[in-house]
Each structure stands twice: as C-alpha cells, then as structure tokens.
Design a protein around this motif. Sequence first.
Motif, short mmCIF file in Angstrom:
data_model
loop_
_atom_site.label_atom_id
_atom_site.label_comp_id
_atom_site.label_asym_id
_atom_site.label_seq_id
_atom_site.Cartn_x
_atom_site.Cartn_y
_atom_site.Cartn_z
N ARG A 111 1.23 -1.15 0.04
CA ARG A 111 -0.01 -0.14 0.20
C ARG A 111 0.47 1.17 -0.28
O ARG A 111 0.25 2.08 -0.64
CB ARG A 111 -0.92 -0.35 1.35
N GLU A 112 1.98 1.20 0.81
CA GLU A 112 2.67 2.33 1.07
C GLU A 112 3.36 2.98 -0.19
O GLU A 112 3.57 3.19 -1.09
CB GLU A 112 3.58 2.43 2.01
N LYS A 113 4.18 1.27 -1.02
CA LYS A 113 4.68 1.39 -2.22
C LYS A 113 4.02 1.83 -3.41
O LYS A 113 4.69 2.59 -4.55
CB LYS A 113 5.86 0.58 -1.78
N PHE A 114 3.30 0.95 -4.00
CA PHE A 114 2.10 0.99 -4.37
C PHE A 114 0.32 1.10 -5.03
O PHE A 114 -0.23 1.09 -6.13
CB PHE A 114 2.33 -0.41 -4.87
N GLY A 115 0.28 1.83 -3.66
CA GLY A 115 -0.83 2.06 -3.34
C GLY A 115 -2.66 1.15 -3.20
O GLY A 115 -1.52 0.00 -2.84
#
Length: 158
Positions: free
Chosen positions: A43-47
Amino acid sequence: MDYLVNLSLVKPVPELDARMERAGVTIRRALAPEFELVTGWVREKFGSGWASEMAVSFARQPPACFLATRTQKLIGFACHESIARGFFGPTGVDEAARGEGIGHALLLASLLDLKVMGYGYAIIGDVGPSAFYERTVGATPIPNSKPGVYAGLLNSAD
Ligand SMILES: CC(C)(COP(=O)(O)OP(=O)(O)OC[C@H]1O[C@@H](n2cnc3c(N)ncnc32)[C@H](O)[C@@H]1OP(=O)(O)O)[C@@H](O)C(=O)NCCC(=O)NCCS
C-alpha cells in the motif's frame, strides 16, 4: 492491453537463481503471518488497489504470492490468481533494488506456480511495462483484450 504467456515455454533459469543468491536475495512464497506487513508495504509503495489485490492472492491456500527479501527486509512481491483465475499480477520491486533481476525472478516463481496448478497459459492483465514481459518470458499482446477485467474499476480519485 492484456498479454499472454505460453507456460510450456517457461522453465526455471538456474543462472537467475545463482544471480539472486550472489545478490543475497531470497525469493519465496509469502507466509500467512506476514499478511499485514506485506499488504502495508505494498500500500505504501504502490497504492491501495495493489494492496487489495495482494490481499486476495494472500488469502489463497497456499498463498498465491511470492516475496523477494534481502537481509530480512521485503524488497519485492508478485501475485497471481487475484483479479481473475490464471492471471499474473500485480508485481513490484522496491525502486532501490530494480535492475538486478529480482522482478524477473519473482515473475518466474509465480508463472511456474500457475503451471503447476495446471494452466497452459498465463494472462498478464492491463500490462504497464510490456517490454519487461516480452523480454523476460516472451509475452505477447492479446488481440481484442481491451476492455479487460479491470474495466470500470472504482477509483478513489473519481
Ligand atoms: C517492472 C518491475 C517489477 C521490474 O523489476 P526489476 O527487478 O527492475 O526487473 P529485472 O531487473 O528483473 O529486469 C529483467 C529485464 O527486464 C528489463 N526491464 C525491467 N523493467 C523494465 C521496464 N519497465 N521496461 C522495459 N524493460 C524492463 C530489464 O532491463 C531486464 O532486461 P535484461 O535481462 O535484458 O537486462 C519494476 O520495474 C517495478 O516494480 N516497476 C513498477 C511497478 C510495475 O510497473 N509493475 C508491473 C505492473 S504490470
């Protein structure tokens, strides 16, 4: 556009395994206790969309996702059987670790898993970096594949 991979032509690549070992990278199936850590990282890196897809692949038994780790840290992931049966993706490698063959090694791990599950072909939905898939596993565009399974996807920005 969606891409097709002939799984009969997908084989383990020992040189790539050796490259991962030299780089201190482990490619392995995700483990259930890692669910929150991994989905949070994605979630943090790619949504959140990719984190949700990761969650679906994680819920399969065994989990239909592979991780790349180095010094006990997550640096990449690949999922399959998430958006639809027989589909690969999403996948991502930490920006700092790109260009080392990790994306290729993760892709092969997922595709070989699909092959063992009995599929003859794998589909890569709504491909972004098509050259990556063409170069690594000879993927080819599927005619008439637009709109595909992602059509009409709700987006938090809409
Ligand atoms: C696509 C991605 C997973 C590739 O991971 P990577 O670890 O950098 O890829 P590799 O090092 O294994 O590359 C393997 C080969 O593909 C090529 N390649 C990698 N990314 C590429 C790209 N975006 N476009 C074209 N070629 C690419 C490499 O040059 C390499 O070729 P070579 O073997 O001839 O040297 C990574 O760039 C990424 O996380 N991108 C953002 C997320 C994304 O787009 N995911 C795909 C969603 S469909």
